[in-house]
Design a protein around this motif. Structure first.
Motif, PDB file in Angstrom:
ATOM      1  N   ILE A   6      72.154  26.537  33.934  1.00  0.00           N
ATOM      2  CA  ILE A   6      72.314  27.643  33.001  1.00  0.00           C
ATOM      3  C   ILE A   6      71.113  28.823  33.039  1.00  0.00           C
ATOM      4  O   ILE A   6      71.719  29.959  33.025  1.00  0.00           O
ATOM      5  CB  ILE A   6      72.890  27.178  31.613  1.00  0.00           C
ATOM      6  CG1 ILE A   6      74.108  26.408  31.540  1.00  0.00           C
ATOM      7  CG2 ILE A   6      72.874  28.251  30.501  1.00  0.00           C
ATOM      8  CD1 ILE A   6      74.489  25.736  30.068  1.00  0.00           C
ATOM      9  N   GLY A   7      70.149  28.335  32.716  1.00  0.00           N
ATOM     10  CA  GLY A   7      68.827  29.183  32.690  1.00  0.00           C
ATOM     11  C   GLY A   7      68.558  29.854  34.152  1.00  0.00           C
ATOM     12  O   GLY A   7      67.835  30.804  34.031  1.00  0.00           O
ATOM     13  N   LEU A   8      68.881  29.464  34.922  1.00  0.00           N
ATOM     14  CA  LEU A   8      68.456  29.991  36.373  1.00  0.00           C
ATOM     15  C   LEU A   8      68.957  31.367  36.696  1.00  0.00           C
ATOM     16  O   LEU A   8      70.359  31.745  36.523  1.00  0.00           O
ATOM     17  CB  LEU A   8      68.888  29.161  37.587  1.00  0.00           C
ATOM     18  CG  LEU A   8      68.479  27.755  37.505  1.00  0.00           C
ATOM     19  CD1 LEU A   8      69.009  27.062  38.802  1.00  0.00           C
ATOM     20  CD2 LEU A   8      66.694  27.750  37.415  1.00  0.00           C
ATOM     21  N   PRO A   9      68.212  32.281  36.983  1.00  0.00           N
ATOM     22  CA  PRO A   9      68.846  33.758  37.165  1.00  0.00           C
ATOM     23  C   PRO A   9      69.589  33.989  38.620  1.00  0.00           C
ATOM     24  O   PRO A   9      69.135  33.526  39.415  1.00  0.00           O
ATOM     25  CB  PRO A   9      67.433  34.507  37.216  1.00  0.00           C
ATOM     26  CG  PRO A   9      66.430  33.438  38.072  1.00  0.00           C
ATOM     27  CD  PRO A   9      66.822  32.108  37.386  1.00  0.00           C
ATOM     28  N   LEU A  10      70.572  34.707  38.386  1.00  0.00           N
ATOM     29  CA  LEU A  10      71.334  35.276  39.615  1.00  0.00           C
ATOM     30  C   LEU A  10      70.769  36.420  39.870  1.00  0.00           C
ATOM     31  O   LEU A  10      70.676  37.563  39.100  1.00  0.00           O
ATOM     32  CB  LEU A  10      72.818  35.361  39.137  1.00  0.00           C
ATOM     33  CG  LEU A  10      73.893  35.994  40.232  1.00  0.00           C
ATOM     34  CD1 LEU A  10      74.071  34.654  41.326  1.00  0.00           C
ATOM     35  CD2 LEU A  10      75.141  36.546  39.686  1.00  0.00           C
ATOM     36  N   ILE A  11      70.402  36.331  41.019  1.00  0.00           N
ATOM     37  CA  ILE A  11      69.850  37.707  41.961  1.00  0.00           C
ATOM     38  C   ILE A  11      70.745  38.566  42.592  1.00  0.00           C
ATOM     39  O   ILE A  11      71.312  37.747  43.568  1.00  0.00           O
ATOM     40  CB  ILE A  11      68.523  37.191  42.635  1.00  0.00           C
ATOM     41  CG1 ILE A  11      67.567  36.464  41.957  1.00  0.00           C
ATOM     42  CG2 ILE A  11      67.882  38.535  43.364  1.00  0.00           C
ATOM     43  CD1 ILE A  11      66.919  37.108  40.695  1.00  0.00           C
ATOM     44  N   LYS A  12      70.839  39.904  42.406  1.00  0.00           N
ATOM     45  CA  LYS A  12      71.739  40.573  43.223  1.00  0.00           C
ATOM     46  C   LYS A  12      70.749  41.438  44.138  1.00  0.00           C
ATOM     47  O   LYS A  12      70.152  42.167  43.790  1.00  0.00           O
ATOM     48  CB  LYS A  12      72.622  41.593  42.363  1.00  0.00           C
ATOM     49  CG  LYS A  12      73.305  42.351  43.160  1.00  0.00           C
ATOM     50  CD  LYS A  12      74.334  43.278  42.486  1.00  0.00           C
ATOM     51  CE  LYS A  12      75.415  44.021  43.034  1.00  0.00           C
ATOM     52  NZ  LYS A  12      75.124  45.462  42.739  1.00  0.00           N
ATOM     53  N   ASP A  13      70.750  40.812  45.561  1.00  0.00           N
ATOM     54  CA  ASP A  13      70.136  41.609  46.490  1.00  0.00           C
ATOM     55  C   ASP A  13      70.904  42.658  47.140  1.00  0.00           C
ATOM     56  O   ASP A  13      71.738  42.245  48.113  1.00  0.00           O
ATOM     57  CB  ASP A  13      69.640  40.463  47.372  1.00  0.00           C
ATOM     58  CG  ASP A  13      68.734  40.865  48.596  1.00  0.00           C
ATOM     59  OD1 ASP A  13      68.635  42.188  48.812  1.00  0.00           O
ATOM     60  OD2 ASP A  13      67.833  40.343  48.896  1.00  0.00           O
ATOM     61  N   ASP A  14      70.619  43.871  46.981  1.00  0.00           N
ATOM     62  CA  ASP A  14      71.419  44.958  47.390  1.00  0.00           C
ATOM     63  C   ASP A  14      71.294  45.046  48.837  1.00  0.00           C
ATOM     64  O   ASP A  14      72.140  45.525  49.515  1.00  0.00           O
ATOM     65  CB  ASP A  14      71.520  46.165  46.317  1.00  0.00           C
ATOM     66  CG  ASP A  14      72.172  46.262  45.302  1.00  0.00           C
ATOM     67  OD1 ASP A  14      73.270  45.769  45.101  1.00  0.00           O
ATOM     68  OD2 ASP A  14      71.624  46.492  44.264  1.00  0.00           O
TER      69      ASP A  14
END
Length: 104
Positions: A6-14
């Motif tokens: 739950i606490g893990l960040p989702l990274i959006k790598d454009d």
């Protein structure tokens, strides 16, 4: 989603056009294409070391949450994402109305 993720960040790598989730030092990702109105998810990949641990499901859930919060619609071309939405049809609420894949 498993509690430990739950606490893990989702990274959006454009630059790489992918949503990323790193677990135990391994990066899983969903490749995407984006327009001003929708995000198309095209491919999901989870390293063998993480298979069967719920990482793919967590990645999909976090990505769908991101898309919903962005106000864009989803085009689920990735078979893994498509299957997830078939199992959790409440997520059809963010699927682009022009996408007819669930009609077949």
């Amino acid at each position: 989603m498993k509690a430990e993720y739950i606490g893990l960040p989702l990274i959006k790598d454009d630059a790489a056009k992918q949503f990323e989730l790193t677990v135990e030092g391994h990066k899983s990702f969903i490749r995407f294409n984006e327009t001003p109105h929708h995000i198309t998810l095209v491919h999901t990949e989870v390293p063998a070391a993480l298979e069967g641990k719920g990482v793919g499901t967590t990645l999909v859930e976090k990505t769908l949450e991101y898309i919903e919060q962005s106000g864009k619609t989803l085009i689920p071309l990735c078979p893994f994402v498509f299957a997830y939405i078939k199992r959790h049809p409440d997520w059809k609420r963010i699927v682009d109305p022009g996408f007819k894949g669930f009609d077949h």
